[in-house]
Design an enzyme around this catalytic site. Structure first.
Site, PDB file in Angstrom:
ATOM      1  N   GLU A 109      -4.431   8.801  -1.254  1.00  5.87           N
ATOM      2  CA  GLU A 109      -4.109  10.065  -0.615  1.00  5.87           C
ATOM      3  C   GLU A 109      -2.718  10.541  -1.033  1.00  5.87           C
ATOM      4  O   GLU A 109      -1.802   9.740  -1.196  1.00  5.87           O
ATOM      5  CB  GLU A 109      -4.187   9.910   0.905  1.00  5.87           C
ATOM      6  N   CYS A 153       4.368  13.919  -1.029  1.00  2.00           N
ATOM      7  CA  CYS A 153       4.444  12.512  -0.637  1.00  2.00           C
ATOM      8  C   CYS A 153       3.413  11.746  -1.474  1.00  2.00           C
ATOM      9  O   CYS A 153       2.211  11.972  -1.361  1.00  2.00           O
ATOM     10  CB  CYS A 153       4.147  12.433   0.857  1.00  2.00           C
ATOM     11  N   CYS A 199      -1.933  -1.603   1.043  1.00  2.00           N
ATOM     12  CA  CYS A 199      -0.589  -2.190   1.042  1.00  2.00           C
ATOM     13  C   CYS A 199      -0.722  -3.664   1.387  1.00  2.00           C
ATOM     14  O   CYS A 199      -1.532  -4.026   2.231  1.00  2.00           O
ATOM     15  CB  CYS A 199       0.297  -1.481   2.070  1.00  2.00           C
ATOM     16  N   CYS A 249       3.007  -3.833   8.299  1.00  3.47           N
ATOM     17  CA  CYS A 249       3.863  -3.303   9.365  1.00  3.47           C
ATOM     18  C   CYS A 249       2.946  -2.893  10.518  1.00  3.47           C
ATOM     19  O   CYS A 249       1.952  -2.193  10.299  1.00  3.47           O
ATOM     20  CB  CYS A 249       4.680  -2.126   8.844  1.00  3.47           C
ATOM     21  N   CYS A 292       1.783   0.812  11.252  1.00  2.00           N
ATOM     22  CA  CYS A 292       1.400   1.648  10.097  1.00  2.00           C
ATOM     23  C   CYS A 292      -0.091   1.536   9.799  1.00  2.00           C
ATOM     24  O   CYS A 292      -0.631   0.440   9.666  1.00  2.00           O
ATOM     25  CB  CYS A 292       2.216   1.219   8.875  1.00  2.00           C
ATOM     26  N   CYS A 324       3.307  10.626   8.256  1.00  2.00           N
ATOM     27  CA  CYS A 324       3.814   9.310   7.855  1.00  2.00           C
ATOM     28  C   CYS A 324       2.997   8.199   8.471  1.00  2.00           C
ATOM     29  O   CYS A 324       2.780   8.179   9.677  1.00  2.00           O
ATOM     30  CB  CYS A 324       5.218   9.082   8.404  1.00  2.00           C
TER      31      CYS A 324
END
Ligand code: SAH
Ligand code: SF4
Length: 411
Positions: free
Chosen positions: A124, A137, A144, A148, A151, A382
């Protein structure tokens, strides 16, 4: 707007599939350094004395004019174009979906063809228009490897690193869709003036940890800032890391872009929980790496990102700790209201608390803008990104993870 407001998504119709995924795609010229492009042309028989001229021609067509089709290269001979078409591509990735938020934020779900024995992957990319500027962005990995806890991307396992081509293609595609390249008919030499561009800034804040994909991110950002091509100033490029300490110095030295650190907590015990890479590189080491960041000055500050999590890290005690921690570092603080995603247990701090926190920081002399949540209705804000890409087969994934651990140690 509060964190829990329900917003009706405004969806565009899915984009037509313009470029079907090829099973074994030709190598792309996008993302090659000049040297790599020269070597690739030489291998296909271009004479030594022509290479430099051909590379700058191609560079101009690809990065200044933004063409995605060799036939548009008007000053390249037919034979040369045929040769290029036979062996290479400059096609864009397939747009699986394009969504536009109520606030104008755009999110693209892009599909890249398989690499080697792999499978197609999806990532994305998000465009955030603002008064007088626009920020893209960009993702650096599919998923990932870090986890975290606040997230959404962290809940998607790492599938693979993106190549330099795939990182840059996100920028080229966004500029295509936003009309940020000169018209085809515009005279040779036409350049979009920097002030008028829709994409004036880029942030490596999409999916993934950019410093776990250092080489490709470096190549892509050096091409994005190349003065004879896309020409984005390095001051308008920000790389955000969760704190991969050993790569921070190199980021300044070899790439030279602005640095953002995902801080989110000022005590090791809490940061260990929120940003688990902290167990490997605790706050003291992270802050030392920040102090040593090449080019750091009051004019080139590090941005510290701090997500506001209700009852977790948002007390005035935390704000005080933050000021102490950043003492002596030219810093900007960016407070990010937590963006919720399906299945999370965190809540965004109350607006009143965010303002108190910001006031405290302001009175200590730091500008502390609160980042307005953008594109929440389309999960583009975010930490909300997560593609439904197919995962690597287990064996491939284990091999990949073993490689990451060999390079970086266990996180
Ligand atoms: N992996 C890199 C860059 C991508 S994340 C990094 O962690 O820095 C971009 C920023 O969004 C980071 O500061 C990240 O911590 C923050 N973020 C992640 N999830 C979020 C959420 N749900 N709400 C608000 N910010 C979030
Ligand atoms: Fe990865 Fe960054 Fe999300 Fe952490 S915040 S899981 S490093 S993308």
């Amino acid at each position: 707007m509060s964190a829990t407001d329900v917003i009706t998504p405004s969806r565009l119709k899915p984009m037509p599939v313009s470029q079907p995924v090829e099973l074994s795609p030709k190598p792309s010229l996008i993302g090659m350094t000049r040297e790599e492009m020269g070597a690739a042309l030489k291998e296909k028989g271009v004479a030594d004395k022509q290479i430099k001229m051909r590379v700058s021609q191609l560079w101009n067509w690809i990065y200044v004019r933004g063409v995605s089709d060799f036939d548009a290269m008007a000053n390249v001979s037919n034979d040369m174009r045929e040769m290029l078409k036979t062996h290479f591509t400059i096609a864009r990735p397939e747009i699986v979906e394009e969504q536009v938020s109520n606030d104008g934020t755009r999110k693209w779900l892009l599909r890249f063809p398989p690499r080697g024995a792999g499978r197609p992957v999806e990532v994305e990319t998000v465009y955030i228009p603002e008064e007088g500027r626009g920020t893209l962005c960009i993702s650096s990995q599919v998923g990932c490897s870090l986890t975290c806890s606040f997230c959404h991307t962290g809940t998607q396992r790492l599938v693979r690193n993106l190549t330099a081509e795939e990182i840059l293609s996100q920028l080229l595609l966004a500029r295509d869709r936003l009309g940020d390249f000169p018209d085809r008919e515009a005279p040779q030499g036409t350049i979009m003036p920097a002030e008028g561009r829709k994409v004036s800034n880029i942030v490596m804040m999409g999916m993934g940890e950019p410093l776990y994909n250092f080489d490709s991110v470096k190549t892509a950002l050096l091409i994005a800032s190349d003065g004879d091509g896309l020409s984005l100033s390095k001051r308008r490029i920000t790389l955000s890391t969760s704190g991969v300490v050993p790569e921070i110095y190199r980021t300044g030295e070899e790439i030279g872009v602005m640095l953002a650190i995902s801080l989110h907590a000022v005590r090791d015990d809490l940061r260990d929980m929120l940003v688990p890479i902290n167990k490997k590189y605790p706050l003291k080491e992270l802050m030392d790496a920040c102090r040593a960041y090449p080019g750091l000055s009051n004019a080139r500050r590090i941005t510290f990102e701090y997500v506001m999590l209700k009852g977790v890290n948002d007390s005035l005690e935390d704000a005080k700790g933050l000021i102490q921690l950043l003492k002596g570092i030219p810093a900007k603080i960016n407070l990010i209201p937590f963006n919720p995603w399906p299945g999370t247990n965190y809540q965004c701090s109350d607006w009143e608390q965010i303002e108190k926190f910001a006031d405290f920081i302001n009175s200590a002399g730091y500008a502390s803008p609160i980042r307005t949540p953008r594109g929440r209705d389309i999960l583009a804000a975010c930490g909300q990104l997560k593609s439904e890409s197919e995962r690597m087969r287990k064996t491939e994934r284990l091999a990949f993870e073993a490689m990451m651990i060999a390079n970086h140690g266990e996180d």
